[in-house]
Design a protein around this motif. Structure first.
Motif, PDB file in Angstrom:
ATOM      1  N   ARG A 117     -12.381 -43.558  24.271  1.00  0.00           N
ATOM      2  CA  ARG A 117     -13.118 -42.296  24.362  1.00  0.00           C
ATOM      3  C   ARG A 117     -14.497 -42.401  23.714  1.00  0.00           C
ATOM      4  NH1 ARG A 117      -8.177 -40.421  22.669  1.00  0.00           N
ATOM      5  NH2 ARG A 117      -9.021 -39.728  20.681  1.00  0.00           N
ATOM      6  N   ARG A 118     -15.382 -41.555  24.217  1.00  0.00           N
ATOM      7  CA  ARG A 118     -16.766 -41.514  23.745  1.00  0.00           C
ATOM      8  C   ARG A 118     -16.850 -41.333  22.239  1.00  0.00           C
ATOM      9  NH1 ARG A 118     -19.777 -36.763  22.933  1.00  0.00           N
ATOM     10  NH2 ARG A 118     -17.876 -35.719  23.553  1.00  0.00           N
ATOM     11  N   GLU A 119     -16.047 -40.420  21.682  1.00  0.00           N
ATOM     12  CA  GLU A 119     -16.160 -40.142  20.243  1.00  0.00           C
ATOM     13  C   GLU A 119     -15.743 -41.334  19.388  1.00  0.00           C
ATOM     14  OE1 GLU A 119     -12.552 -37.891  21.944  1.00  0.00           O
ATOM     15  OE2 GLU A 119     -14.637 -38.230  22.489  1.00  0.00           O
ATOM     16  N   VAL A 120     -14.853 -42.181  19.912  1.00  0.00           N
ATOM     17  CA  VAL A 120     -14.458 -43.395  19.176  1.00  0.00           C
ATOM     18  C   VAL A 120     -15.642 -44.367  19.141  1.00  0.00           C
ATOM     19  CG1 VAL A 120     -12.829 -45.318  19.071  1.00  0.00           C
ATOM     20  CG2 VAL A 120     -12.041 -43.055  19.826  1.00  0.00           C
ATOM     21  N   ALA A 121     -16.297 -44.532  20.289  1.00  0.00           N
ATOM     22  CA  ALA A 121     -17.481 -45.399  20.356  1.00  0.00           C
ATOM     23  C   ALA A 121     -18.585 -44.869  19.446  1.00  0.00           C
ATOM     24  CB  ALA A 121     -17.967 -45.510  21.799  1.00  0.00           C
ATOM     25  N   PRO A 164     -13.666 -53.221  14.635  1.00  0.00           N
ATOM     26  CA  PRO A 164     -12.489 -52.463  14.201  1.00  0.00           C
ATOM     27  C   PRO A 164     -11.323 -53.384  13.865  1.00  0.00           C
ATOM     28  CG  PRO A 164     -13.235 -51.734  16.381  1.00  0.00           C
ATOM     29  CD  PRO A 164     -13.962 -52.999  16.048  1.00  0.00           C
ATOM     30  N   LEU A 165     -10.529 -52.946  12.913  1.00  0.00           N
ATOM     31  CA  LEU A 165      -9.243 -53.590  12.606  1.00  0.00           C
ATOM     32  C   LEU A 165      -8.171 -52.615  13.049  1.00  0.00           C
ATOM     33  CD1 LEU A 165      -9.597 -55.112   9.026  1.00  0.00           C
ATOM     34  CD2 LEU A 165      -9.147 -56.358  11.148  1.00  0.00           C
ATOM     35  N   HIS A 166      -7.382 -53.026  14.021  1.00  0.00           N
ATOM     36  CA  HIS A 166      -6.321 -52.171  14.551  1.00  0.00           C
ATOM     37  C   HIS A 166      -4.983 -52.805  14.184  1.00  0.00           C
ATOM     38  CE1 HIS A 166      -3.806 -50.703  18.090  1.00  0.00           C
ATOM     39  NE2 HIS A 166      -3.982 -49.671  17.307  1.00  0.00           N
ATOM     40  N   GLN A 214      -9.682 -44.774  11.148  1.00  0.00           N
ATOM     41  CA  GLN A 214     -10.856 -43.945  10.843  1.00  0.00           C
ATOM     42  C   GLN A 214     -11.630 -43.607  12.116  1.00  0.00           C
ATOM     43  OE1 GLN A 214     -12.911 -46.460   8.024  1.00  0.00           O
ATOM     44  NE2 GLN A 214     -11.984 -45.404   6.297  1.00  0.00           N
ATOM     45  N   LEU A 215     -11.357 -44.355  13.174  1.00  0.00           N
ATOM     46  CA  LEU A 215     -12.075 -44.160  14.432  1.00  0.00           C
ATOM     47  C   LEU A 215     -11.320 -43.259  15.398  1.00  0.00           C
ATOM     48  CD1 LEU A 215     -13.172 -47.863  14.953  1.00  0.00           C
ATOM     49  CD2 LEU A 215     -14.587 -46.001  14.087  1.00  0.00           C
ATOM     50  N   ALA A 216      -9.985 -43.350  15.380  1.00  0.00           N
ATOM     51  CA  ALA A 216      -9.173 -42.580  16.329  1.00  0.00           C
ATOM     52  C   ALA A 216      -7.792 -42.344  15.755  1.00  0.00           C
ATOM     53  CB  ALA A 216      -9.052 -43.335  17.648  1.00  0.00           C
ATOM     54  N   ALA A 217      -7.364 -41.091  15.794  1.00  0.00           N
ATOM     55  CA  ALA A 217      -6.012 -40.762  15.343  1.00  0.00           C
ATOM     56  C   ALA A 217      -4.990 -41.237  16.375  1.00  0.00           C
ATOM     57  CB  ALA A 217      -5.887 -39.255  15.138  1.00  0.00           C
ATOM     58  N   ASP A 218      -5.418 -41.261  17.628  1.00  0.00           N
ATOM     59  CA  ASP A 218      -4.536 -41.622  18.737  1.00  0.00           C
ATOM     60  C   ASP A 218      -4.648 -43.122  19.011  1.00  0.00           C
ATOM     61  OD1 ASP A 218      -3.235 -41.943  21.121  1.00  0.00           O
ATOM     62  OD2 ASP A 218      -4.658 -40.774  22.304  1.00  0.00           O
ATOM     63  N   SER A 219      -3.579 -43.864  18.782  1.00  0.00           N
ATOM     64  CA  SER A 219      -3.658 -45.328  18.950  1.00  0.00           C
ATOM     65  C   SER A 219      -3.717 -45.732  20.425  1.00  0.00           C
ATOM     66  CB  SER A 219      -2.495 -46.024  18.238  1.00  0.00           C
ATOM     67  OG  SER A 219      -1.285 -45.735  18.900  1.00  0.00           O
ATOM     68  N   ASP A 220      -3.484 -44.793  21.336  1.00  0.00           N
ATOM     69  CA  ASP A 220      -3.577 -45.107  22.767  1.00  0.00           C
ATOM     70  C   ASP A 220      -4.958 -45.597  23.178  1.00  0.00           C
ATOM     71  OD1 ASP A 220      -1.119 -44.911  23.890  1.00  0.00           O
ATOM     72  OD2 ASP A 220      -1.544 -43.131  25.101  1.00  0.00           O
ATOM     73  N   VAL A 221      -6.005 -45.164  22.469  1.00  0.00           N
ATOM     74  CA  VAL A 221      -7.355 -45.573  22.864  1.00  0.00           C
ATOM     75  C   VAL A 221      -7.510 -47.096  22.821  1.00  0.00           C
ATOM     76  CG1 VAL A 221      -8.460 -43.415  22.139  1.00  0.00           C
ATOM     77  CG2 VAL A 221      -8.437 -45.359  20.582  1.00  0.00           C
ATOM     78  N   TRP A 222      -6.679 -47.776  22.044  1.00  0.00           N
ATOM     79  CA  TRP A 222      -6.784 -49.234  21.900  1.00  0.00           C
ATOM     80  C   TRP A 222      -5.987 -49.984  22.966  1.00  0.00           C
ATOM     81  CZ3 TRP A 222     -10.678 -50.022  18.916  1.00  0.00           C
ATOM     82  CH2 TRP A 222     -10.982 -49.067  17.936  1.00  0.00           C
TER      83      TRP A 222
END
Length: 193
Positions: A107-111, A127-129, A175-183
């Motif tokens: 998503r845009r907000e993660v970028a 990022p470290l996922h 810190q970038l996304a609460a939803d891990s699906d974005v990865w």
């Protein structure tokens, strides 16, 4: 400090062997995968590029007016590292933000959040996922261009080899996304369904 310029690079040059067809054009919610990566990068990028494979160029040109690049001749077909190098050769931007074409949940907000960590004292913002680097969703400073050229000339294709030679600012994915699906990236038809 002067504003740092960003070139967005959608990496779409893979063979999609496990997927069985070009992933860039698979649909997610009615739109091709690559357009989701473009949409994530568009608000923060001063310029956008798609780096692809010769066999996909015509289809990209039918579907978008974003410049489509082929890897520079000397490293054609050498993976994401070659794609990153190609954009650095093409663009004068301070940073290149790479994003693969097979992450339609990004998503845009993660970028935007990741780009907010830009700091010119570092060479890469990664990022470290789950404790593991995400080198294909990251920003690389153009000063790494000569390092990438050395790696490619030595036959090294792994992004992690670049990270090993860079001053990296690590950012926790949470810190970038609460939803891990974005990865999530889609590698097979099963993951796609």
């Amino acid at each position: 400090m002067m504003k740092q310029t960003i070139a967005g690079a959608v990496l779409a040059g893979g063979q999609s062997r496990r997927f069985g067809r070009p992933k860039a054009f698979a649909l997610h919610e009615g739109a091709p995968f690559f357009t989701w990566s473009v949409a994530a990068l568009d608000p923060i990028a001063d310029e956008l590029y798609i780096v692809s494979h010769p066999s996909l160029i015509d289809e990209f040109r039918r579907q978008t007016d974003i410049p489509v690049l082929l890897d520079v001749e000397r490293c054609r077909g050498c993976g994401p590292l070659a794609g990153l190098y190609t954009v650095m050769e093409q663009s004068r931007a301070d940073w290149v933000f790479v994003l693969p074409c097979d992450m339609p949940y990004m998503r845009r907000e993660v970028a935007e959040r990741l780009a907010s960590y830009i700091d010119p004292t570092f060479d890469a913002i990664v990022p470290l996922h789950g404790g593991r680097p995400e080198p294909l969703v990251a920003l690389y400073h153009r000063r790494l261009r000569s390092v990438i050229a050395e790696l490619l000339d030595a036959g090294e294709r792994r992004m992690i080899s670049l990270i090993d030679r860079a001053r990296v600012r690590w950012v926790d994915a949470e810190q970038l996304a609460a939803d891990s699906d974005v990865w999530r990236n889609v590698n097979t038809e099963e993951e796609y369904r």
